[in-house]
Design an enzyme around this catalytic site. Structure first.
Site, PDB file in Angstrom:
ATOM      1  N   ASP A 345       0.839  -1.198   0.000  1.00  0.00           N
ATOM      2  CA  ASP A 345       0.000   0.000   0.000  1.00  0.00           C
ATOM      3  C   ASP A 345       0.879   1.255   0.000  1.00  0.00           C
ATOM      4  OD1 ASP A 345      -2.641   1.334   0.465  1.00  0.00           O
ATOM      5  OD2 ASP A 345      -1.650   1.926   2.332  1.00  0.00           O
ATOM      6  N   GLU A 382       1.722  -0.373  -5.051  1.00  0.00           N
ATOM      7  CA  GLU A 382       0.840   0.751  -5.368  1.00  0.00           C
ATOM      8  C   GLU A 382       1.788   1.944  -5.494  1.00  0.00           C
ATOM      9  OE1 GLU A 382      -3.313   2.687  -3.767  1.00  0.00           O
ATOM     10  OE2 GLU A 382      -1.760   2.268  -2.291  1.00  0.00           O
TER      11      GLU A 382
END
Length: 707
Positions: A345, A382
Site C-alpha cells: 500500500d 501501489e
C-alpha cells in the site's frame, strides 16, 4: 489460565530474535529500544487479567545487547500474555522520544495479539493504560503444514482477485459456519475455483486497529473495516479468527486449503504508516519504544510527524533497523505462513529516504527485490503516495510489478466514450510498453485493473457520476472526486430497462477489455455479481452489507457471473493474451504472421491520430501453431459500426464474445455472422472472434502505436 507458580526465574536471554520465542528452557523475550533507560516485562495470566502476576525489570548491564533488550523467563508456559513498559526521555522537540512509563506497550514482533481490552482514547493521553492496552501472547509454534509450501504461478498466467477476507463471508446469505473468519473463507474455495482466478489478494490481515476512525465516523457506530491501520506486522488480525489465541494457525489452515486448490495468497501490506497516527494519536508500541527511529519526524521540531501517507505518520522504513524489521516481517509471512506474495500500500512512501526524499536505491525496496528468500514471492507496488510522489512506470527495481493507475484511468475514459484515445488504448492493451520496456521490464510489471477496494465498484462505475459518501460521517469530503465514471443517463438506481441494459453492457465491456489486455488482470471481489456500494467510493468504515460480498445477488446476476467466468476461461486458453514479452507487430522467426496487427473499422487503418475516434481493432496471432488467432473489435461510440474482418484462407471465424448480448461469451464452434467480409459491432460494445483451426495464416500487419 493460572500459572503454576507466581514468579518465574530468569536468565539473561539473547538478542538475535525479536518477540517471544519458546525454547526448551522457557521463553526468550527481545525488543528494540535505542534510548530507553529502563524496560519492564509484564506477565499476565490471560488477555483480560486486571494486573500482571509478575513484573520483570531488565538490567541494562545484563539484559541489553547494543539496543536490544532481552530476557529468558525459565519454565514459562505458552499461553502467557505480556506487555512491555519503557521509561526514558520525552524531550520530543529535540530528540523525538515519546517514552511514557505508564503505557503498557504491545510487542512489535508479537505473532499473536488480543485487543479485547483496547481503548484507543486512553492510549492517546499520557499515563497508565494497563487495563485497556492490547496484549501479546506467547504461542508455541508446532503447526503441521502437511508438506505444504508456497506455490508459484507465473505472473503472466495470474488472474488476481482482490477481496476483504472477512467481508467475503459476512453477509447472512453466505451460508458459512463462522462468517467473517479465516475458516469461513475455506468454505468458499469452490466458488473461487469455479470463477477461475489464480490468486486471492487479501486486504490487510496483519493485526490492525478497528477503532482508528474520525470521531464523527465513530459516533455513527462505524469502525475501520478495510484494515489500513496496522499495528503488528507479524500477527494475523485476531478478529478474523474463531479462537483469537489460534489466529496464526487458523490463517495457516486457510493458506494450506487455498494451496491445495491451486490458489495463491497475496497479502496487502501496510508498511507506509501505522495505527499510532500523528501527534494526537495513541501509543501502541513503536511510539513508546523508538519513536525517533521508526517514524519520519520534522527536522526543526521533532514533536511533529512528516506525513506522506495522509494517515498522520510515515514509517521511516529505510532506517537500517526499520528496514531489517520490515524485511523480517516479509520473511516471516513467506517462510512461516507460506504466503505467495505481497501488494504494498502507498509503496512510493517506502522509496523515501530518511530525509523524506525519493531514493531509487531505497534499501527496503531493493532488499525485498533481491532477497534470496523472497525471490519467488510476487511483489506488487501501489506506486504512489499521498504526498504527490507518483511512480507508475518508474518504481525502483526491476522485479516489482505495479498497480497500473494509468491503465485504469484510460480504460475508464475509453469505455465512457471519451474520444481520441485510440493510440494509448492500444499501448495499454499491449502491456504498457511505454512505461516498462525501455528499462528492461516486462508486461508482467503491469497489474491492470478497472476497479479496486478504493473507489467505485464496477456497477457503481456505470451507475454514478459522483461519489455519495455521506454515510461515512465526513460530509462527503472523503474519497476521490476523480472517478472517470458515467451513470448512463441517471444517477444511481434506475428501473428503466434501457439504462439497466446499457449499464450491464458497459460492465461487460470493462471485464472483456481487462481480460484481453497483456499484463496481469486484477478483479475486485463482487464485481462479477454487480455488487453496489450505492455510490460510496470510500467504504473503509462500512463493516456492513454496503461492503460485504452480496451472496444474495449471485443468482440474480448469474449472467454477469457467467460472463466473467467465460472471459477468464478465454484468457486462460489463449497464451497469446498472457505473453511474457512485449508485442512487436513483426513476424517472429519460423512464423507466417505478425504477433499483432492493428486496425480500425477498415483493415490496417487504425485511427491513431483521429481526435474523434472511438473504434479500434486488432488481430492477435497464436503463440503456437495449435493456438488459433483472435480478432477483437472495440466500438465505444454511439453508432453501430461495420468492421472489416481479415480473411484467413482455409479457416473461418467463430464468435467468442459479443457484449451486446446477455450471455456475452459464446461456446466453441459458435459461427460468426459475417456479411461481405464485415461484422457489425453495436454501439458501446465489443466483439471478439476466434479462428477455427490451428494452422497459421497470413494476416496483414499495420503501423504500430508509439510505445
Amino acid at each position: 489460565m493460572r500459572m503454576n507458580q507466581s514468579h518465574y526465574q530468569i536468565a539473561p536471554g539473547h538478542w538475535e530474535q525479536g518477540g517471544a520465542t519458546v525454547t526448551a528452557a522457557g521463553v526468550n523475550f527481545c525488543v528494540f529500544s535505542r534510548l530507553a533507560d529502563r524496560l519492564d516485562l509484564l506477565l499476565f495470566d490471560h488477555v483480560e487479567a486486571a494486573a500482571p502476576f509478575q513484573i520483570i525489570s531488565l538490567d541494562p548491564r545484563v539484559n541489553r545487547t547494543f539496543y536490544f533488550w532481552h530476557v529468558l523467563v525459565l519454565g514459562l508456559p505458552d499461553g502467557t500474555c505480556y506487555n512491555w513498559r519503557a521509561a526514558g526521555p520525552c524531550d520530543t522537540r529535540e530528540s523525538g522520544c515519546r517514552f511514557d512509563p505508564g503505557k503498557a506497550l504491545l510487542d512489535p514482533w508479537a505473532t499473536t495479539v488480543s485487543d479485547r481490552l483496547w481503548d484507543r482514547k486512553r492510549a492517546r493521553v499520557r499515563g497508565d493504560n494497563l487495563d485497556s492496552a492490547m496484549r501479546a501472547m506467547v504461542v508455541r509454534d508446532d503447526y503441521d503444514w502437511e508438506g505444504d509450501a508456497p506455490i508459484h504461478v507465473p505472473m503472466n498466467r495470474a488472474v488476481i482477485y482482490e477481496m476483504h477476507l472477512a467481508g467475503f463471508t459476512r453477509h447472512p446469505a453466505s451460508g458459512t459456519t463462522h462468517p467473517g473468519t479465516y475458516r469461513a473463507l475455506i468454505e468458499k474455495i469452490p466458488y473461487l475455483l469455479q470463477l477461475g482466478i489464480t490468486h486471492v489478494e487479501l486486504l490487510p490481515i496483519m493485526a490492525f486497529d478497528p477503532q482508528d476512525v474520525p470521531p464523527d465516523t465513530a459516533g455513527r457506530g462505524l469502525t475501520n473495516y478495510w484494515g489500513y491501520s496496522t499495528h503488528s506486522f507479524f500477527a494475523p488480525h485476531p478478529h478474523f479468527a474463531v479462537e483469537q489465541a489460534r489466529a496464526r494457525d487458523e490463517f495457516r489452515d486457510l493458506v494450506k486449503a487455498l494451496h491445495r486448490a491451486g490458489i495463491g495468497v497475496l497479502l496487502d501490506v501496510v508498511f507506509n504508516h501505522t495505527a499510532e497516527g500523528g501527534v494526537d494519536g495513541p501509543t501502541i508500541n513503536l511510539k513508546g519504544l523508538g519513536n525517533e527511529v521508526f517514524y519520519h519526524l520534522d527536522f526543526d521540531d521533532r514533536r511533529l510527524y512528516r506525513d506522506y501517507t495522509g494517515c498522520g505518520n510515515t514509517v521511516n522504513c529505510n532506517h537500517p533497523i526499520v528496514t531489517r524489521f520490515l524485511v523480517d516481517s516479509l520473511l516471516y509471512w513467506v517462510q512461516q505462513m507460506h504466503v505467495d506474495g505481497f501488494r504494498f500500500d502507498l509503496a512510493s512512501a517506502l522509496a523515501r529516504g530518511e530525509d523524506g526524499n525519493p531514493q531509487y536505491h531505497a534499501p527496503l525496496l531493493w532488499q525485498t527485490e533481491l532477497s534470496p528468500y523472497l525471490h519467488r514471492a510476487h511483489i506488487i507496488a501501489e506506486a504512489w503516495d499521498a504526498a504527490g510522489l507518483y511512480q507508475v512506470g518508474d518504481f525502483p527495481g526491476f522485479r516489482w510489478a505495479e498497480w497500473n493507475g494509468r491503465y485504469r484511468d484510460l480504460m475508464r475514459a475509453f469505455v465512457r466514450g471519451d474520444p481520441g484515445l485510440i493510440s494509448e488504448v492500444a499501448t495499454r492493451l499491449a502491456g504498457s510498453s511505454d512505461l516498462y520496456e525501455a528499462r528492461g521490464r516486462l508486461p508482467i510489471n503491469s497489474v491492470n485493473f478497472i476497479t479496486c477496494h478504493d473507489g467505485f465498484s464496477l456497477w457503481d462505475l456505470v451507475s454514478y457520476d459522483r461519489k455519495h459518501n455521506e454515510s461515512n460521517g465526513e460530509q462527503n469530503r472523503d474519497g476521490s472526486d476523480h472517478n472517470i465514471s458515467w451513470n448512463c443517463g441517471v444517477e444511481g438506481p434506475s428501473d428503466d430497462p434501457d439504462i439497466v441494459a446499457l449499464r450491464r453492457r458497459q460492465a461487460r465491456n470493462f471485464i472483456a477489455i481487462l481480460m484481453l489486455s497483456q499484463g496481469v488482470p486484477m478483479l475486485l471481489a463482487g464485481d462479477e455479481v454487480l455488487h453496489t456500494q450505492r455510490g460510496n467510493n470510500n467504504t473503509y468504515c462500512q463493516n456492513n452489507a454496503l461492503s460485504w460480498f452480496a451472496w444474495d445477488q449471485v443468482q440474480a446476476n448469474q449472467p454477469m457471473l457467467n460472463f466473467v467466468r467465460g472471459m477468464i476461461c478465454l484468457r486462460r486458453r489463449h497464451p497469446s493474451l498472457t505473453r511474457d514479452r512485449f508485442l512487436t507487430g513483426q513476424i517472429e522467426s519460423g512464423r507466417t504472421l505478425p504477433d499483432i496487427a492493428w486496425h480500425g473499422v477498415s483493415l490496417d487503418a487504425p485511427d491513431w491520430d483521429d481526435p474523434e475516434a472511438r473504434t479500434l481493432a486488432f488481430t492477435l496471432a497464436g503463440t503456437t501453431e495449435e493456438e488459433p488467432p483472435l480478432h477483437a473489435m472495440f466500438n465505444m461510440g454511439e453508432e453501430m459500426q461495420a468492421f472489416a474482418v481479415p480473411v484467413l484462407p482455409g479457416r473461418r471465424w467463430l464468435l467468442a464474445v459479443d457484449t451486446t448480448t446477455e450471455p456475452g461469451v459464446f461456446p466453441p464452434d459458435y459461427p460468426a455472422s459475417l456479411v461481405s467480409g464485415c461484422i457489425r459491432v453495436g454501439p458501446r460494445s465489443l466483439v471478439v472472434l476466434e479462428a477455427q483451426g490451428s494452422r497459421e495464416v497470413g494476416v496483414r500487419s499495420s503501423p504500430q502505436p508509439t510505445g
